[in-house]
Write a protein that holds these residues in place. Sequence first.
Motif: not given
Ligand SMILES: [Zn+2]
Length: 160
Positions: A11-15, A46-48
């Motif tokens: 799981l990944d998130s960004h602002r 891709l990070h997830a």
């Molecule tokens: Zn990330």
Amino acid sequence: MTPEYRVGHGLDSHRLVPGRPLLIGGVTVPGSPRGPEAHSDGDVLLHAVADALLSCFALGDIGKIFPPSDPAHAGLDSRVIVAAVLQRVRARAPGAVLVNVAAVVTLDAPKLGPLRENVAQSVAGLLGLAPEDVGLTFKTSEGLAPDHVQASVTLLAIVV
Ligand SMILES: [Zn+2]
């Protein structure tokens, strides 16, 4: 020999901030006025994917391999992260074969639907899969998180 089945999840998130390109699965989203605030290129999908691969084989997470505090990783292309993670997976489990990837990307705007084939192809290419083995679900936050992009990835591998 009975194959071993393994599941990974990331799981990944960004602002979202103005003046940054928005990359999803290695594909630049055209016409996006904002992109992720990130040390790397901030590609949430891709990070997830990378974290799902690491989680699948209990290899830690990408923060451990690519610490955000390391200036050498500034602006890092997330395809490089995925390639480095795949190398670690191969070292840990040489008989591992990926079966499929299921991803949910949450973004209010712009709509990602028109990019579905491009993104599936890009992610599949990085992982040695066929595009039909990369399931993409595109969601909005229903206005709850308009400044946010997030990806959740589950994948299945077999080890023979
Ligand atoms: Zn990330």
